[in-house]
Write an enzyme that holds these catalytic residues in place. Structure first.
Site, PDB file in Angstrom:
ATOM      1  N   LYS A 216       0.851  -1.192   0.000  1.00 29.29           N
ATOM      2  CA  LYS A 216       0.000   0.000   0.000  1.00 29.29           C
ATOM      3  C   LYS A 216       0.884   1.238   0.000  1.00 29.29           C
ATOM      4  O   LYS A 216       1.910   1.259   0.686  1.00 29.29           O
ATOM      5  CB  LYS A 216      -0.880   0.003   1.267  1.00 29.29           C
ATOM      6  CG  LYS A 216      -1.581   1.315   1.525  1.00 29.29           C
ATOM      7  CD  LYS A 216      -2.467   1.305   2.750  1.00 29.29           C
ATOM      8  CE  LYS A 216      -3.053   2.700   2.952  1.00 29.29           C
ATOM      9  NZ  LYS A 216      -4.001   2.783   4.051  1.00 29.29           N
ATOM     10  N   GLU A 263      -8.823  12.904  11.829  1.00 30.55           N
ATOM     11  CA  GLU A 263      -8.050  11.760  12.325  1.00 30.55           C
ATOM     12  C   GLU A 263      -7.099  12.154  13.464  1.00 30.55           C
ATOM     13  O   GLU A 263      -6.205  12.976  13.270  1.00 30.55           O
ATOM     14  CB  GLU A 263      -7.236  11.157  11.168  1.00 30.55           C
ATOM     15  CG  GLU A 263      -6.438   9.949  11.592  1.00 30.55           C
ATOM     16  CD  GLU A 263      -5.811   9.202  10.415  1.00 30.55           C
ATOM     17  OE1 GLU A 263      -5.959   9.654   9.259  1.00 30.55           O
ATOM     18  OE2 GLU A 263      -5.169   8.179  10.662  1.00 30.55           O
TER      19      GLU A 263
HETATM   20  C1  LIG Z   1      -4.283  10.962   3.085  1.00 32.89           C
HETATM   21  C2  LIG Z   1      -5.531  11.340   3.318  1.00 32.89           C
HETATM   22  O1  LIG Z   1      -6.475  10.492   3.889  1.00 32.89           O
HETATM   23  C3  LIG Z   1      -6.084   9.297   4.535  1.00 32.89           C
HETATM   24  C4  LIG Z   1      -6.946   9.162   5.702  1.00 32.89           C
HETATM   25  C5  LIG Z   1      -8.185   8.577   5.619  1.00 32.89           C
HETATM   26  C6  LIG Z   1      -8.539   7.851   4.474  1.00 32.89           C
HETATM   27  C7  LIG Z   1      -7.642   7.632   3.475  1.00 32.89           C
HETATM   28  C8  LIG Z   1      -8.014   6.827   2.280  1.00 32.89           C
HETATM   29  O2  LIG Z   1      -9.112   6.230   2.276  1.00 32.89           O
HETATM   30  O3  LIG Z   1      -7.269   6.808   1.307  1.00 32.89           O
HETATM   31  C9  LIG Z   1      -6.244   8.139   3.556  1.00 32.89           C
HETATM   32  O4  LIG Z   1      -5.445   7.062   3.955  1.00 32.89           O
HETATM   33  C10 LIG Z   1      -6.015  12.692   3.020  1.00 32.89           C
HETATM   34  O5  LIG Z   1      -7.155  13.011   3.355  1.00 32.89           O
HETATM   35  O6  LIG Z   1      -5.240  13.495   2.472  1.00 32.89           O
END
Ligand SMILES: C=C(O[C@H]1C=CC=C(C(=O)O)[C@@H]1O)C(=O)O
Length: 463
Positions: A216, A263
């Protein structure tokens, strides 16, 4: 855009009352355990939002915080103490120096740090050090439903009542004329990132994933905005629409970082620790039925579950060294935000004896919600292929106090502002099965809070 440094008469009165109240409360203010330093506590009547105090955003340094789990806005102005670090071990050095601050009860330190401390070029962020923490000289706290401000002013040794009056007046005035000027030349804000560049980046990541080098990687894009709102207006806009997130702003060197982050990297309250794992996203539905369908699809999507599981696995493993009695639900829940919904797992535990909030932050940062798996390979992929330094985007921001309590959010849904320009950021977890165009759409939902808050009138950078 030039910002108006003129005070309306109502606001003038608040500031005048503030200077007066602090000077009056000087006599009898308790000395701290630091020789000659006094913490002056008082209250001042005020019925609006702190964010609406029209000229505070021309003061610097300044910090604003409204966590999503709190009904209390905080505004910090000026510096009593500061910790600035830029070396590769910046966070470790901050940890040591913060632990030596011996903050008096009730006094908080605010700050933020970058994603990557080894990055030699800091791009648009180059006027900033890589970690900034400061104890404001003046802290104003206000419950949203009350009509008075709690005021804390930290008076330096050797000041008497007259000095304090002059010092506070100076603090609230000194920088007003200098800041908020429209800066003419912003070449670094000129490069757009289009869909083709994005697809190319995602394609490269998918090839590395297919070759087994990565499982990932979180790739981000940046979009530029012309700012049509003052910081006060932007914050009030976010308060109206994104109270589900920690709304935060920091003014340093005439530049702003603004965020509405859902978050929490880590929160500590009386030794109890919690960490949010957010990864795997869907948009919000246009009606309750569509919303529910999207939610179900998200919960059952193998791709999103894999993206999420990578974060929970890494966070729970890493926390072992700093926390015990860890618990978390086996099935992820859903965190619904105004613009987007995420798979969500809250991990809870107790900090181990001798460990601090920053110990936890150091061992967690950067989580696979912003970097990837394996860790080192994902970070080097980001550095080699993302195309620009992330600066404070996907770093952390928050506060801590002298009792070891505090809260650090991941700097998502954020922007870097140098009036009249801003750069907004959004990233997406790329795993096997990700599609560049779907991920672009996802990044657009994630950009929505900043686009709306800043009143951006530019077209999407897509071409
Ligand atoms: C990197 C970001 O989100 C992260 C946090 C939640 C969900 C995410 C996703 O589903 O890709 C990302 O990992 C952003 O909002 O810039």
């Amino acid at each position: 855009m030039g910002e108006n440094a003129m005070l309306t008469s109502a606001q003038e009165t608040v500031w005048e009352h503030l200077v007066d109240a602090i000077a009056k409360a000087y006599t009898g203010a308790p000395l701290t355990n630091e020789p000659g330093v006094r913490c002056i506590y008082t209250t001042v009547k005020f019925s609006g939002y702190l964010a609406s105090l029209t000229n505070w955003h021309t003061l610097e340094p300044a910090v604003y915080s409204l966590p999503h789990n709190s009904e209390c806005e905080t505004l910090g102005i000026g510096v009593f103490k500061q910790i600035l670090e830029s070396n590769e071990d910046a966070l470790e050095r901050c940890r040591t120096r913060l632990s030596e601050l011996a903050l008096p009860r009730g006094v908080r330190c605010y700050g933020a740090f970058a994603f990557d401390f080894t990055e030699p070029s800091f791009g648009i962020w180059s006027a900033w050090p890589k970690a900034i923490w400061f104890v404001p000289k003046l802290t104003l706290r206000k419950r949203l439903d009350e009509d008075s401000l709690e005021v804390l002013y930290i008076a330096s040794p050797g000041t008497d009542e007259r000095d304090v009056r002059a010092d506070v007046a100076d603090l609230l005035d000194a920088h007003a004329a200098a800041s908020g000027q429209a800066s003419a030349d912003h070449p670094l804000f000129a490069e757009a990132e289009d869909r083709a560049t994005w697809s190319d980046k995602v394609g490269r990541a998918l090839r590395e994933i297919a070759a087994g080098k990565l499982r990932k990687v979180v790739l981000a894009r940046r979009a530029f905005a012309s700012v049509n709102r003052s910081l006060s207006e932007a914050l009030q806009q976010l308060m109206g629409t994104y109270r589900d997130s920690h709304i935060f702003a920091m003014h340093w060197q005439d530049r702003w970082m603004l965020a509405a982050s859902p978050e929490e990297l880590v929160r500590v309250q009386a030794g109890t620790l919690s960490v949010d794992c957010l990864a795997g996203s869907a948009r919000r539905g246009r009606d309750p039925e569509e919303d529910q369908n999207l939610r179900l699809q998200l919960q059952t999507s193998a791709k999103n579950r894999a993206e999420h599981e990578a974060v929970v696995h890494s966070v729970t493993n890493r926390l072992e060294s700093v926390a015990e009695q860890l618990t978390w639900p086996q099935e992820p829940g859903i965190r619904q935000l105004t613009n987007v919904q995420h798979l969500y797992t809250k991990v809870e535990g107790r900090l181990r004896e001798g460990c601090s909030l920053l110990d936890a932050a150091i061992c967690l940062h950067p989580t696979p919600a912003v970097a990837g798996v394996p860790d080192a390979a994902a970070i080097s992929f980001i550095k080699a292929h993302e195309g620009w330094p992330r600066g404070f985007y996907t770093g952390g921001f928050g506060w801590m106090d002298g009792d070891g309590n505090g809260q650090i959010n991941v700097s998502l849904r954020s922007a870097f502002i140098h009036y009249p320009n801003a750069c907004m950021f959004a990233g997406c977890g790329i795993v096997a099965g990700s599609d560049a165009s779907t991920e672009w759409e996802e990044s657009e939902w994630k950009l929505a809070p900043m686009r709306t808050a800043l009143g951006d009138c530019r077209e999407e950078d897509a071409t």
